[in-house]
Scaffold this active site. Sequence first.
Site, PDB file in Angstrom:
ATOM      1  N   GLY A 104       0.813  -1.199   0.000  1.00 57.85           N
ATOM      2  CA  GLY A 104       0.000   0.000   0.000  1.00 57.85           C
ATOM      3  C   GLY A 104       0.848   1.251   0.000  1.00 57.85           C
TER       4      GLY A 104
ATOM      5  CG  HIS B 102      15.446  10.098   7.780  1.00 57.01           C
ATOM      6  ND1 HIS B 102      16.779   9.742   7.852  1.00 57.01           N
ATOM      7  CD2 HIS B 102      14.852   9.108   7.065  1.00 57.01           C
ATOM      8  CE1 HIS B 102      16.980   8.606   7.223  1.00 57.01           C
ATOM      9  NE2 HIS B 102      15.822   8.201   6.743  1.00 57.01           N
TER      10      HIS B 102
END
Length: 345
Positions: free
Chosen positions: A235, A255
Amino acid sequence: MSASPAPQPATANSHTSASPLHALMYGYIHASALRAVVVHRIPDLLALAPLTAEQLAADTGLKAGPLHRILRLLAVRGIFQQNPGGVFALTPAGRALCTDAPGSQRDAVLLFTDAMFRRSAVGLEDTLRTGEPGFDSAYGLPLFDHLGSHPDDSRLFDTAMSSLTSGVNEKIAESYPFPETARIVDVAGGRGGLLRAVLTRHPTLTGLLFDRPETVTDHLLHTGELTGRWQTEGGDVFTAIPPGGDLYLLKNILHDFPDDDCLRILSNIRGAVSTGTKLLVIDAVLPDDAAPHPAIALDIVMLMTLRGRERTHSEFGQLLGDAGFRINRTVPTPALTSIIEAEAL
């Protein structure tokens, strides 16, 4: 008046670098030399026995003269050891470049010295003007879009991420007090290295690996001791997150993205979980002051390839708070990353 001591003659090893700037100036040379020996599997050959450049050249079809010079350079940097008679041996750092080494960093070296990253780094001078990643300028599209349409680069990226985190995952699994029973959902968990480490160390837990369909297809969970304890689901973290988990993991994901995209991911997780559900954000956490941290260099990798960044504890707190989470505690690990335990409000 006493006589001045006579100057001591220089020795062959008395020379020093004229400036610490030289280590920076020559940095790309060392990286390119490292890539060259990894591509030609020189560490694998030296793992069998110490050899001269001539012997290595005979085994590989390379030129002995250039090979000796590159090995000598990397010996200065601690990758190899140069012994009498021009014989080169592996050091512990060099052993990590072997294909079969535990926690091998071979794929990580191949990724971070690949043209994708070299061209992105060259673009830093333009990034200072535009704020845009050098990768986008070099390739005409964002990194993850490129990976989606270039299977070879995508495989290199995924295997490199696995090699970078192979030892780290075990440290994370050891550092956090996971509950005795829970269904763990590893969000954007790559090939499942972290989930495998957690399930292996905690045999009463079950887990779901969630990532891009092409990534979870090549997962690492199919081992005998984990039989019946895991599932995979493909997904998009920007669309929906699987509900029903007791504890969610988000390792080295935030990040990669700017704040607005991080907020979308975190909000999707919040929408999938009940109040009180815990989320473990596993990332480098920069100090709020100016103290040095090894992830400051990684922050520049984010700058040149993505629109993400490494963040301070305060910055994580702001993001999580905006998405409906509260930080309970931060657990350090022996690795680069820390574990931020957040709870859904």
